[in-house]
Enzyme design. Structure first.
Site, PDB file in Angstrom:
ATOM      1  N   ASN A  98     -28.699 -48.985  14.171  1.00  0.00           N
ATOM      2  CA  ASN A  98     -29.557 -49.928  14.913  1.00  0.00           C
ATOM      3  C   ASN A  98     -31.027 -49.656  14.612  1.00  0.00           C
ATOM      4  O   ASN A  98     -31.444 -48.521  14.490  1.00  0.00           O
ATOM      5  CB  ASN A  98     -29.280 -49.770  16.427  1.00  0.00           C
ATOM      6  CG  ASN A  98     -30.285 -50.503  17.301  1.00  0.00           C
ATOM      7  OD1 ASN A  98     -30.978 -49.882  18.102  1.00  0.00           O
ATOM      8  ND2 ASN A  98     -30.394 -51.809  17.148  1.00  0.00           N
ATOM      9  N   GLY A  99     -31.756 -50.748  14.478  1.00  0.00           N
ATOM     10  CA  GLY A  99     -33.201 -50.680  14.265  1.00  0.00           C
ATOM     11  C   GLY A  99     -33.631 -51.566  13.127  1.00  0.00           C
ATOM     12  O   GLY A  99     -33.269 -51.340  11.967  1.00  0.00           O
ATOM     13  N   ASP A 100     -34.365 -52.650  13.491  1.00  0.00           N
ATOM     14  CA  ASP A 100     -34.985 -53.547  12.510  1.00  0.00           C
ATOM     15  C   ASP A 100     -34.012 -54.323  11.635  1.00  0.00           C
ATOM     16  O   ASP A 100     -34.401 -54.789  10.570  1.00  0.00           O
ATOM     17  CB  ASP A 100     -35.961 -52.777  11.602  1.00  0.00           C
ATOM     18  CG  ASP A 100     -37.082 -52.124  12.397  1.00  0.00           C
ATOM     19  OD1 ASP A 100     -37.294 -52.534  13.552  1.00  0.00           O
ATOM     20  OD2 ASP A 100     -37.730 -51.200  11.866  1.00  0.00           O
ATOM     21  N   LYS A 150     -25.339 -44.615  23.129  1.00  0.00           N
ATOM     22  CA  LYS A 150     -26.408 -45.209  22.331  1.00  0.00           C
ATOM     23  C   LYS A 150     -27.601 -44.258  22.386  1.00  0.00           C
ATOM     24  O   LYS A 150     -28.217 -44.073  23.437  1.00  0.00           O
ATOM     25  CB  LYS A 150     -26.778 -46.593  22.868  1.00  0.00           C
ATOM     26  CG  LYS A 150     -27.813 -47.331  22.025  1.00  0.00           C
ATOM     27  CD  LYS A 150     -27.782 -48.826  22.332  1.00  0.00           C
ATOM     28  CE  LYS A 150     -28.858 -49.596  21.589  1.00  0.00           C
ATOM     29  NZ  LYS A 150     -30.205 -49.388  22.142  1.00  0.00           N
ATOM     30  N   CYS A 176     -33.192 -45.182  26.355  1.00  0.00           N
ATOM     31  CA  CYS A 176     -34.272 -45.960  26.969  1.00  0.00           C
ATOM     32  C   CYS A 176     -35.541 -45.108  27.101  1.00  0.00           C
ATOM     33  O   CYS A 176     -35.510 -44.015  27.679  1.00  0.00           O
ATOM     34  CB  CYS A 176     -33.857 -46.491  28.338  1.00  0.00           C
ATOM     35  SG  CYS A 176     -35.178 -47.486  29.065  1.00  0.00           S
ATOM     36  N   ARG A 234     -33.738 -57.368  18.731  1.00  0.00           N
ATOM     37  CA  ARG A 234     -34.840 -58.339  18.790  1.00  0.00           C
ATOM     38  C   ARG A 234     -34.647 -59.529  17.862  1.00  0.00           C
ATOM     39  O   ARG A 234     -35.074 -60.639  18.183  1.00  0.00           O
ATOM     40  CB  ARG A 234     -36.165 -57.619  18.503  1.00  0.00           C
ATOM     41  CG  ARG A 234     -36.590 -56.721  19.662  1.00  0.00           C
ATOM     42  CD  ARG A 234     -37.715 -55.800  19.273  1.00  0.00           C
ATOM     43  NE  ARG A 234     -37.309 -54.845  18.250  1.00  0.00           N
ATOM     44  CZ  ARG A 234     -38.094 -53.936  17.727  1.00  0.00           C
ATOM     45  NH1 ARG A 234     -39.347 -53.857  18.110  1.00  0.00           N
ATOM     46  NH2 ARG A 234     -37.641 -53.100  16.806  1.00  0.00           N
ATOM     47  N   ALA A 251     -32.545 -55.227  28.176  1.00  0.00           N
ATOM     48  CA  ALA A 251     -32.760 -55.392  29.614  1.00  0.00           C
ATOM     49  C   ALA A 251     -33.458 -56.717  29.897  1.00  0.00           C
ATOM     50  O   ALA A 251     -34.448 -57.062  29.257  1.00  0.00           O
ATOM     51  CB  ALA A 251     -33.588 -54.230  30.153  1.00  0.00           C
TER      52      ALA A 251
END
Ligand code: FMN
Length: 322
Positions: A200-202, A139, A100, A225, A18
């Site tokens: 997904n994640g890191d 997701k 979210c 990120r 976002a």
């Protein structure tokens, strides 16, 4: 990997963020080989009120296809209507936000709160599948909190509803973005459904991507990120997974050129005033790791024009070489 009839040519895709994954950033990531990118989440309710800003979030550019538009909401009919609108905007994939954690989203029964009600998840997917022929993805997270770890159940419910792929972020809503991403839950989902699973994640480099893919058996990874100020991460991952080649990040001058072209693109879409305001954080991310970064990042927080940015780039370059 194929999501419905859409072929995804790379193993690493850009996650929705976002306020960050706007058209320009998605284009830049696609140019470095992201399999596909997603818009930030768009409110199905706001679309039903004809909210202009929400429609603008769904604008896609010619060069970024395939691209996903992400929607959030909890009313099947509104979500079906939003799916039709997203299809009209040219979405190749429509993703449903079920992860979210933000209170203003989850306290409204949307985002991660949907995971409390797998049957409703199924109904929403089903309604959207009946409304459009565009592939639908969901997701999700590991679960809402440690007492409610139900990613497998939710993924299965969504598959029954007709979902074409599931993206799993291995953290609970309670964890937000902290703590460890649980690869076991992604593996469990992969073993429980027949549709593609995107982990997904890191994921931030070859090592973490290799671990995610190898350990969980997932079909692709989504990077969020680690793409900030670092869009070439997709090239690094692609070169490794497609060609077995380890490539280095761009050098100083190339990094700054990529940043400049990215921010110029933002300004061409949003106008210089708004574009520069929204780009300050992007510039700061790009400058991470440079010599003198702390001071330059501070300056990035004040740039107001493209000329300000050009001058900043010159100073950063001079400082690296002195
Ligand atoms: C600032 C920020 C904004 C995000 N916005 C969204 C969003 O709009 N939709 C969504 O599904 N996930 C969103 N996420 C979650 C990311 O897509 C991703 O699942 C999460 O950051 C974990 O991936 P990472 O470890 O690669 O960052 C957001 C995360 C952050 C940090």
């Amino acid at each position: 990997m194929k999501i419905g009839n859409v072929e995804i040519k790379s193993v690493a895709c850009l996650a929705p963020l976002a306020g960050i994954t706007d058209k320009a950033f998605r284009e830049v990531c696609r140019s470095f080989g992201a399999g596909y990118g997603e818009t930030e989440m768009v409110s199905a309710k706001a679309l039903s009120f004809n909210d202009k800003k929400s429609f603008s979030l769904m604008e896609l550019s010619e060069s970024e296809h395939p691209c996903g538009i992400q929607l959030f909401g909890n009313e099947p009919a509104l979500m079906a209507n939003a799916a039709r609108l997203a299809k009209n905007e040219g979405a190749d994939i429509i993703d449903i936000n079920m992860g979210c954690p933000a209170p203003k989203i989850a306290n409204n029964g949307t985002g991660s709160a949907l995971m409390k009600n797998p049957e409703l998840c199924r109904e929403i997917v089903y309604a959207m599948k009946n409304a459009v022929d565009t592939p639908i993805t969901v997701k999700i997270r590991k679960g809402f909190d440690e007492e409610h770890i139900n990613a497998v159940e939710v993924a299965q419910a969504c598959e029954e509803g007709g979902a074409d792929a599931v993206i799993v972020h291995g953290r609970t809503r309670q964890q937000y973005y902290s703590g460890k991403c649980d690869l076991d839950i992604i593996k469990a989902v992969k073993n429980a459904v027949g549709i593609p699973v995107i982990g997904n994640g890191d994921v931030k480099d070859i090592k973490s991507a290799e671990k995610m893919l190898g350990y969980t058996g997932c079909d692709a990874v989504m990077v969020a990120r680690a793409a900030l100020g670092n869009p070439w991460v997709f090239r690094i991952l692609n070169e490794y997974f497609q060609n077995g080649i380890i490539t280095q990040p761009p050098g100083t001058e190339d990094k700054l050129r990529i940043m400049r072209e990215h921010i110029e693109l933002v300004c061409s879409y949003k106008g210089e005033r708004m574009g520069m305001l929204q780009s300050r954080k992007q510039i700061a991310w790009y400058l991470k790791g440079f010599r003198g970064a702390a001071g330059f990042r501070d300056e990035a927080g004040r740039v107001a024009t493209l000329d300000d940015m050009y001058r900043l780039i010159e100073r950063v370059l001079e400082f690296q070489n002195c």
